[in-house]
Scaffold this active site. Structure first.
Site, mmCIF file in Angstrom:
data_model
loop_
_atom_site.group_PDB
_atom_site.id
_atom_site.type_symbol
_atom_site.label_atom_id
_atom_site.label_comp_id
_atom_site.label_asym_id
_atom_site.label_seq_id
_atom_site.Cartn_x
_atom_site.Cartn_y
_atom_site.Cartn_z
ATOM 1 N N ARG A 122 0.809 -1.239 0.000
ATOM 2 C CA ARG A 122 0.000 0.000 0.000
ATOM 3 C C ARG A 122 0.833 1.276 0.000
ATOM 4 N NH1 ARG A 122 -3.360 -2.672 3.962
ATOM 5 N NH2 ARG A 122 -5.010 -3.807 2.872
ATOM 6 N N LYS A 144 3.078 11.785 -10.686
ATOM 7 C CA LYS A 144 2.239 10.965 -11.579
ATOM 8 C C LYS A 144 3.010 9.688 -11.891
ATOM 9 C CE LYS A 144 -0.820 14.061 -14.208
ATOM 10 N NZ LYS A 144 -1.157 14.599 -15.544
ATOM 11 N N GLU A 186 9.594 18.718 -23.978
ATOM 12 C CA GLU A 186 8.872 19.023 -22.724
ATOM 13 C C GLU A 186 9.388 20.341 -22.115
ATOM 14 O OE1 GLU A 186 6.215 17.234 -21.729
ATOM 15 O OE2 GLU A 186 6.592 15.075 -21.839
ATOM 16 N N LYS A 228 7.135 23.571 -13.211
ATOM 17 C CA LYS A 228 6.309 22.393 -12.914
ATOM 18 C C LYS A 228 5.986 22.301 -11.422
ATOM 19 C CE LYS A 228 5.420 17.574 -13.537
ATOM 20 N NZ LYS A 228 5.526 16.349 -14.299
ATOM 21 N N GLU A 238 -4.522 17.330 -10.256
ATOM 22 C CA GLU A 238 -5.026 17.786 -11.565
ATOM 23 C C GLU A 238 -6.533 18.016 -11.573
ATOM 24 O OE1 GLU A 238 -3.011 16.175 -15.239
ATOM 25 O OE2 GLU A 238 -5.075 15.820 -15.854
ATOM 26 N N ARG A 242 -3.232 22.069 -13.027
ATOM 27 C CA ARG A 242 -2.204 21.094 -13.435
ATOM 28 C C ARG A 242 -2.436 20.589 -14.860
ATOM 29 N NH1 ARG A 242 0.884 16.151 -10.276
ATOM 30 N NH2 ARG A 242 2.144 15.604 -12.108
ATOM 31 N N ASN A 246 -0.376 19.324 -19.494
ATOM 32 C CA ASN A 246 -0.776 18.372 -20.534
ATOM 33 C C ASN A 246 -0.810 19.022 -21.919
ATOM 34 O OD1 ASN A 246 -2.826 15.640 -20.850
ATOM 35 N ND2 ASN A 246 -1.348 15.701 -19.209
ATOM 36 N N HIS A 249 -0.468 16.999 -25.126
ATOM 37 C CA HIS A 249 -0.586 15.579 -24.779
ATOM 38 C C HIS A 249 -1.881 14.928 -25.245
ATOM 39 C CE1 HIS A 249 2.918 16.527 -22.422
ATOM 40 N NE2 HIS A 249 3.064 15.265 -22.067
ATOM 41 N N HIS A 253 -0.770 11.827 -26.982
ATOM 42 C CA HIS A 253 -1.061 10.481 -26.466
ATOM 43 C C HIS A 253 -1.897 9.674 -27.455
ATOM 44 C CE1 HIS A 253 -0.337 11.306 -21.868
ATOM 45 N NE2 HIS A 253 0.773 11.184 -22.546
ATOM 46 N N HIS A 268 7.805 9.694 -26.823
ATOM 47 C CA HIS A 268 6.814 10.532 -26.130
ATOM 48 C C HIS A 268 7.110 12.023 -26.366
ATOM 49 C CE1 HIS A 268 4.017 12.008 -23.169
ATOM 50 N NE2 HIS A 268 4.996 12.694 -22.605
HETATM 51 N N1 LIG Z 1 5.059 10.997 -14.792
HETATM 52 C C1 LIG Z 1 5.147 12.085 -15.518
HETATM 53 O O1 LIG Z 1 4.846 13.202 -15.071
HETATM 54 C C2 LIG Z 1 5.661 11.981 -16.923
HETATM 55 C C3 LIG Z 1 6.066 13.145 -17.591
HETATM 56 C C4 LIG Z 1 6.572 13.034 -18.883
HETATM 57 C C5 LIG Z 1 6.699 11.785 -19.479
HETATM 58 N N2 LIG Z 1 6.319 10.674 -18.790
HETATM 59 C C6 LIG Z 1 6.513 9.346 -19.381
HETATM 60 O O2 LIG Z 1 7.911 9.143 -19.566
HETATM 61 C C7 LIG Z 1 8.112 8.212 -20.607
HETATM 62 C C8 LIG Z 1 9.189 8.701 -21.530
HETATM 63 O O3 LIG Z 1 10.373 8.872 -20.785
HETATM 64 P P1 LIG Z 1 11.798 8.982 -21.500
HETATM 65 O O4 LIG Z 1 11.689 9.848 -22.675
HETATM 66 O O5 LIG Z 1 12.770 9.295 -20.442
HETATM 67 O O6 LIG Z 1 11.979 7.516 -22.100
HETATM 68 P P2 LIG Z 1 12.705 6.210 -21.549
HETATM 69 O O7 LIG Z 1 12.598 6.086 -20.104
HETATM 70 O O8 LIG Z 1 12.198 5.099 -22.396
HETATM 71 O O9 LIG Z 1 14.227 6.485 -21.911
HETATM 72 C C9 LIG Z 1 14.578 6.636 -23.265
HETATM 73 C C10 LIG Z 1 15.759 5.718 -23.646
HETATM 74 O O10 LIG Z 1 16.960 6.265 -23.116
HETATM 75 C C11 LIG Z 1 17.697 5.271 -22.429
HETATM 76 N N3 LIG Z 1 18.447 5.980 -21.390
HETATM 77 C C12 LIG Z 1 17.967 6.475 -20.224
HETATM 78 N N4 LIG Z 1 18.924 7.181 -19.606
HETATM 79 C C13 LIG Z 1 20.021 7.112 -20.366
HETATM 80 C C14 LIG Z 1 21.328 7.662 -20.271
HETATM 81 N N5 LIG Z 1 21.668 8.485 -19.266
HETATM 82 N N6 LIG Z 1 22.221 7.379 -21.242
HETATM 83 C C15 LIG Z 1 21.872 6.592 -22.310
HETATM 84 N N7 LIG Z 1 20.656 6.067 -22.473
HETATM 85 C C16 LIG Z 1 19.731 6.333 -21.511
HETATM 86 C C17 LIG Z 1 16.664 4.292 -21.943
HETATM 87 O O11 LIG Z 1 17.231 3.028 -21.714
HETATM 88 C C18 LIG Z 1 15.667 4.305 -23.096
HETATM 89 O O12 LIG Z 1 16.081 3.411 -24.086
HETATM 90 C C19 LIG Z 1 6.779 8.030 -21.291
HETATM 91 O O13 LIG Z 1 6.232 6.805 -20.919
HETATM 92 C C20 LIG Z 1 5.954 9.170 -20.752
HETATM 93 O O14 LIG Z 1 4.585 8.858 -20.732
HETATM 94 C C21 LIG Z 1 5.801 10.751 -17.539
HETATM 95 O O1 LIG Z 2 2.839 16.160 -14.714
HETATM 96 C C1 LIG Z 2 1.836 16.339 -15.419
HETATM 97 O O2 LIG Z 2 0.754 16.667 -14.937
HETATM 98 C C2 LIG Z 2 1.919 16.164 -16.883
HETATM 99 O O3 LIG Z 2 0.897 16.183 -17.557
HETATM 100 C C3 LIG Z 2 3.264 15.948 -17.479
HETATM 101 C C4 LIG Z 2 3.257 15.234 -18.812
HETATM 102 O O4 LIG Z 2 4.418 15.656 -19.517
HETATM 103 C C5 LIG Z 2 3.365 13.715 -18.688
HETATM 104 O O5 LIG Z 2 3.553 13.126 -19.952
HETATM 105 C C6 LIG Z 2 2.268 13.022 -17.923
HETATM 106 O O6 LIG Z 2 2.598 11.671 -17.700
HETATM 107 C C7 LIG Z 2 0.961 13.018 -18.681
HETATM 108 O O7 LIG Z 2 -0.031 12.691 -17.772
HETATM 109 P P1 LIG Z 2 -1.458 12.131 -18.154
HETATM 110 O O8 LIG Z 2 -2.261 12.442 -16.931
HETATM 111 O O9 LIG Z 2 -1.934 12.840 -19.374
HETATM 112 O O10 LIG Z 2 -1.294 10.684 -18.383
HETATM 113 ZN ZN LIG Z 3 4.768 14.365 -21.262
#
Ligand SMILES: NC(=O)c1ccc[n+]([C@@H]2O[C@H](COP(=O)([O-])OP(=O)(O)OC[C@H]3O[C@@H](n4cnc5c(N)ncnc54)[C@H](O)[C@@H]3O)[C@@H](O)[C@H]2O)c1
Ligand SMILES: O=C(O)C(=O)C[C@@H](O)[C@H](O)[C@H](O)COP(=O)(O)O
Ligand SMILES: [Zn+2]
Length: 368
Positions: A122, A144, A186, A228, A238, A242, A246, A249, A253, A268
């Site tokens: 949990r 998130k 971003e 942010k 959100e 917040r 997006n 997105h 998405h 992404h």
């Molecule tokens: N939670 C949030 O608020 C939020 C915000 C934006 C994006 N996201 C999510 O994040 C994801 C995309 O993240 P990303 O772009 O970091 O992709 P990713 O995590 O897939 O990383 C991209 C690639 O880079 C490689 N890599 C990572 N660090 C490295 C380094 N230092 N040197 C060499 N290679 C490296 C990884 O192995 C991978 O192949 C998506 O799923 C998206 O939905 C979430």
């Molecule tokens: O932090 C947030 O809020 C964002 O929307 C950041 C986005 O860049 C990110 O890709 C996030 O994961 C998108 O969220 P979602 O709620 O649309 O899935």
């Molecule tokens: Zn994003």
């Protein structure tokens, strides 16, 4: 030298985001202060090979007992199957509620490890050590966490804030150029939302950041996290402001989902760049912002090597995209919610966008 930004708001425990160069020695000390028991570093195979030994050594030097748990790199790891495997490994390791997870990687690792931390017994504490630009400027902050399903992006998840974020700019030195550009999308998004002066800098002198210049990257990460964290502090879950984060997105998405989350076709960040260009053109088409602003957004994204045109990315059906957009988490009562803009740095949430208007617009963009 490092910059510390504290993320704080009504609904969660405040935490620090530490941004700078050469932070690994400091990481051991900071994690030692949080770790009451064992520590598991969740990472992907690529990051484990590049940075795992140095991170393990830094933790060991500070007296932290840690082990690595690796997942395959790529968006496919944000799945029920991988989440189940990760949680099973944590159970097999005999972790308990006092133990700590460290997410070492990009947004995929951060979203998956964060969700595992939210669900395990949990909820246990986790720390984000982002290794992509995208993760440093965005995904590691704000709590998130999520996995995808074939029906859409991030549709299963939880809000679970980290205890600490340590963004070491030096870790970006090994990042492939395409991944740097994806993170830059971003960064540009943050300027487009609410900071036109930041956008101007990113488009001009700061543009070297997209090519890996550490000083420009540091400034881009710091300003992105300032923007942010202020928004997340006001609206963690959100319910209002917040949603601005997006921007790009809802289109992005939907396009990612239509491409089967295949990041060899579109990452992404690239989807966000294209989504921002579409959102500005849709706003301009509807007389909400100037055509000049829409053209500038496209030019700045394109100059950073990011996609801005739907038909250059693939063949899409307008109806399929709009159906995906209607399934987005922001959508209410069958209509579409879009983040639009009155100009660069002036984004707003529109909760009453007509499906037919978006479908017609997408056809002008080359969708069938
Ligand atoms: N939670 C949030 O608020 C939020 C915000 C934006 C994006 N996201 C999510 O994040 C994801 C995309 O993240 P990303 O772009 O970091 O992709 P990713 O995590 O897939 O990383 C991209 C690639 O880079 C490689 N890599 C990572 N660090 C490295 C380094 N230092 N040197 C060499 N290679 C490296 C990884 O192995 C991978 O192949 C998506 O799923 C998206 O939905 C979430
Ligand atoms: O932090 C947030 O809020 C964002 O929307 C950041 C986005 O860049 C990110 O890709 C996030 O994961 C998108 O969220 P979602 O709620 O649309 O899935
Ligand atoms: Zn994003």
């Amino acid at each position: 030298m490092s910059t510390v930004i504290t993320v704080s708001g009504g609904g969660f425990r405040a935490y620090d985001v530490v941004i700078g160069r050469g932070l690994l020695p400091d990481l051991g000390r900071r994690i030692a202060a949080l770790a009451q028991g064992r520590t598991v570093i969740i990472t992907d195979e690529t990051v484990a090979a590049l940075h795992g030994p140095a991170v393990l050594a830094a933790l060991e030097a500070a007296g932290v007992r840690a082990r690595l748990l690796t997942v395959p790199p790529g968006e496919a790891s944000k799945s029920f199957a991988e989440l189940e495997r990760v949680i099973d490994r944590l159970l097999a390791f005999g972790l308990d509620r006092r133990d700590l997870i460290v997410a070492l990687g990009g947004g995929v690792v951060g979203d998956l490890a964060g969700l595992a931390a939210a669900l395990f017994m949990r909820g246990i504490d986790f720390v984000q050590v982002p290794t992509t630009l995208l993760a440093q400027v965005d995904s590691s902050v704000g709590g998130k966490t999520a996995i995808d399903t074939p029906r859409g992006k991030n549709l299963v998840g939880a809000f679970h804030q980290p205890r600490l974020v340590v963004a070491d700019i030096d870790l970006l030195a090994t990042l492939p150029p395409r991944q740097l550009r994806s993170g830059w999308a971003e960064v540009l998004k943050h300027g487009l939302i609410c900071d036109p002066a930041f956008f101007d800098w990113l488009a001009g002198e700061g543009a070297v950041g997209a090519g890996g210049d550490p000083a420009a990257l540091t400034r881009a990460v710091v300003r992105s996290i300032e923007i942010k964290s202020a928004i997340v502090g006001e609206d963690e879950k959100e319910v209002g402001r917040r949603a601005l984060l997006n921007l790009g997105h809802t289109f992005g998405h939907a396009i990612e989902a239509e491409l089967g989350f295949d990041e060899t076709k579109l990452t992404h960040g690239e989807a966000v760049a294209l989504g921002c260009a579409l959102a500005f053109r849709f706003a301009a088409t509807n007389g909400l912002c100037s055509g000049e602003d829409a053209v500038r957004v496209e030019a700045v994204m394109a100059a950073a090597g990011l996609p801005t045109r739907l038909d250059a990315v693939g063949a899409f059906s307008a109806e399929a995209l709009v159906t995906r957009m209607a399934g987005d988490k922001k959508a209410e009562g069958g209509g579409l919610t879009l983040i639009l803009a009155r100009g660069i740095g002036e984004a707003f949430v529109d909760k009453a966008v007509h499906r037919a208007a978006v479908a017609a617009f997408l056809k002008t963009e080359g969708a069938s």
